[in-house]
Design a protein around this motif. Structure first.
Motif, PDB file in Angstrom:
ATOM      1  N   ASP A   1      35.752  52.152  36.733  1.00  0.00           N
ATOM      2  CA  ASP A   1      35.852  50.861  36.038  1.00  0.00           C
ATOM      3  C   ASP A   1      36.118  49.720  37.026  1.00  0.00           C
ATOM      4  OD1 ASP A   1      35.474  52.254  33.707  1.00  0.00           O
ATOM      5  OD2 ASP A   1      37.583  52.239  33.101  1.00  0.00           O
ATOM      6  N   ASP A   2      36.998  49.967  37.999  1.00  0.00           N
ATOM      7  CA  ASP A   2      37.317  48.927  38.997  1.00  0.00           C
ATOM      8  C   ASP A   2      36.076  48.551  39.808  1.00  0.00           C
ATOM      9  OD1 ASP A   2      39.990  48.926  38.261  1.00  0.00           O
ATOM     10  OD2 ASP A   2      40.657  50.181  39.934  1.00  0.00           O
TER      11      ASP A   2
ATOM     12  N   TRP B   1      33.554  46.679  37.701  1.00  0.00           N
ATOM     13  CA  TRP B   1      34.025  45.305  37.469  1.00  0.00           C
ATOM     14  C   TRP B   1      33.702  44.393  38.658  1.00  0.00           C
ATOM     15  CZ3 TRP B   1      38.497  43.152  40.037  1.00  0.00           C
ATOM     16  CH2 TRP B   1      38.886  41.898  39.550  1.00  0.00           C
TER      17      TRP B   1
ATOM     18  N   SER C   1      43.018  47.068  38.933  1.00  0.00           N
ATOM     19  CA  SER C   1      43.133  47.116  37.468  1.00  0.00           C
ATOM     20  C   SER C   1      44.032  45.985  36.959  1.00  0.00           C
ATOM     21  CB  SER C   1      43.674  48.469  37.029  1.00  0.00           C
ATOM     22  OG  SER C   1      44.903  48.738  37.662  1.00  0.00           O
TER      23      SER C   1
ATOM     24  N   TYR D   1      44.351  42.942  38.442  1.00  0.00           N
ATOM     25  CA  TYR D   1      43.547  41.707  38.502  1.00  0.00           C
ATOM     26  C   TYR D   1      42.583  41.640  37.314  1.00  0.00           C
ATOM     27  CZ  TYR D   1      45.154  41.554  43.370  1.00  0.00           C
ATOM     28  OH  TYR D   1      45.916  41.524  44.498  1.00  0.00           O
ATOM     29  N   ARG D   2      42.026  42.796  37.012  1.00  0.00           N
ATOM     30  CA  ARG D   2      41.094  42.887  35.879  1.00  0.00           C
ATOM     31  C   ARG D   2      41.796  42.472  34.584  1.00  0.00           C
ATOM     32  NH1 ARG D   2      39.112  47.902  33.930  1.00  0.00           N
ATOM     33  NH2 ARG D   2      40.170  49.121  35.523  1.00  0.00           N
ATOM     34  N   GLU D   3      42.980  43.029  34.362  1.00  0.00           N
ATOM     35  CA  GLU D   3      43.740  42.708  33.147  1.00  0.00           C
ATOM     36  C   GLU D   3      44.114  41.239  33.087  1.00  0.00           C
ATOM     37  OE1 GLU D   3      47.191  45.225  33.218  1.00  0.00           O
ATOM     38  OE2 GLU D   3      45.910  47.015  33.218  1.00  0.00           O
TER      39      GLU D   3
ATOM     40  N   PRO E   1      35.976  38.438  39.528  1.00  0.00           N
ATOM     41  CA  PRO E   1      35.548  39.291  40.655  1.00  0.00           C
ATOM     42  C   PRO E   1      35.058  38.459  41.843  1.00  0.00           C
ATOM     43  CG  PRO E   1      34.644  40.122  38.592  1.00  0.00           C
ATOM     44  CD  PRO E   1      35.297  38.818  38.273  1.00  0.00           C
TER      45      PRO E   1
END
Ligand code: ZN
Length: 314
Positions: free
Chosen positions: A58-59, A62, A257, A259-261, A266
């Motif tokens: 997932d990372d 992303w 994860s 940073y994604r949240e 990106p």
């Protein structure tokens, strides 16, 4: 066909430092029109976290990283989880036993630490003192589960030309000593699994952190002993905190994860990676992962580790 690869270990979360290494591997491969393979290095079973493989996928997705072969997309060189490739590692071990390149060793870490000589590379264990090296085929084996197989490192000088670090040389028997190709629980060591897989998957370029230089010499020994083609290597600088130490928890939370949240773009991470690796200047932004490919060149990547201030990309 040329091929690069990503090989995350699902022993924890992927961090900023991992991200930059993956991005450099991606840019190099895409610039060269190579295919990319994703392989999950999950043979260190006591340390594997059940959530970490999917999170790594997932990372990477992303960030915009893509691959032609992997556990999620399939491919002709699978399976892509090392835990499902045990027969290949066992075959390679049998070859090494048959050709007398390995011996069983029941020494403990403490035995080796006390009697071994000082390591020649940073972050390395003591050089194995050779206690069990007199074993010959036909001799008895120690009890199951109490020994590993160790490779008899060669006493000829080995050299390779790194895409970042240039020419590197060492005498494996002196600098590394005999090294394990299995764990005492029968699982392959990192060194053996990587060599078997990179060769079987047709990997021609390996991009990873410069803390693995000593491992590379071990792996070149194994490629040679198994009659396999050695890939090109690029050992990229590590990402360090302001104190010059490798990026870690003490420098704050740099999990991708997170940073994604938090909704970090990106493009911010990609721009940071391209700048800190010397590909673009501090005034240049890159929109996405693809638009950085044109800036990529191994000759721009510095040898020295990179110190960064991480402000969380807010
Ligand atoms: Zn031993």
């Amino acid at each position: 066909m040329s091929a690069g690869r990503f090989a995350p270990s699902p022993t924890g979360a992927q961090h900023l430092g991992n991200a930059r290494t993956y991005l450099l591997a991606y840019w190099s491969a895409r610039k060269a029109k190579s295919k990319l393979v994703l392989r999950i290095e999950d043979v260190d079973s006591p340390r594997v976290k059940p959530w970490a493989s999917q999170q790594a996928i997932d990372d990477l997705s992303w960030l915009g990283v893509s691959w032609e072969e992997g556990p999620d997309v399939g491919g002709s060189n699978g399976p892509y989880l090392q835990s499902q490739r045990m027969p290949l590692y066992r075959d390679a071990l049998q070859t090494l036993i048959r050709t007398d390149r390995v011996f069983p060793c029941a020494c403990t870490r403490k035995d080796i630490q006390e009697a071994g000589s000082a390591p020649h590379f940073d972050h390395e264990p003591a050089v194995y003192p050779g206690f069990c090296a007199g074993w010959k085929q036909g001799d008895a084996l120690p009890a199951e589960g109490t020994y590993c197989w160790r490779f008899r490192a060669g006493d000829q000088s080995r050299e390779f030309t790194d895409l970042v670090l240039g020419s590197r040389e060492c005498v494996p028997a002196v600098a590394l000593g005999a090294f394990p190709v299995t764990q005492k629980n029968g699982e392959p060591s990192y060194q053996l699994a990587v060599v078997v897989d990179d060769a079987a998957m047709g990997i021609t370029e390996v991009v990873r952190g410069n803390d693995l230089i000593a491992s590379t010499f071990r792996q070149i020994e194994l490629y040679s002993a198994l009659g396999l083609q050695v890939p090109r290597f690029a050992h990229v600088p590590l990402v360090c905190g302001p104190d010059g130490r490798r990026l870690a928890k003490r420098h704050g939370d740099t999990r991708l994860s997170l940073y994604r949240e938090r909704g970090v773009s990106p493009a911010k991470i990609i721009t940071w990676a391209a700048r800190s690796a010397g590909l673009i200047d501090e005034h240049t932004h890159v929109e996405n992962i693809e638009s950085a490919i044109e800036h990529f060149d191994w000759s721009k990547i510095p040898e020295r580790d990179t110190r960064v201030e991480t402000d969380g990309f807010q």
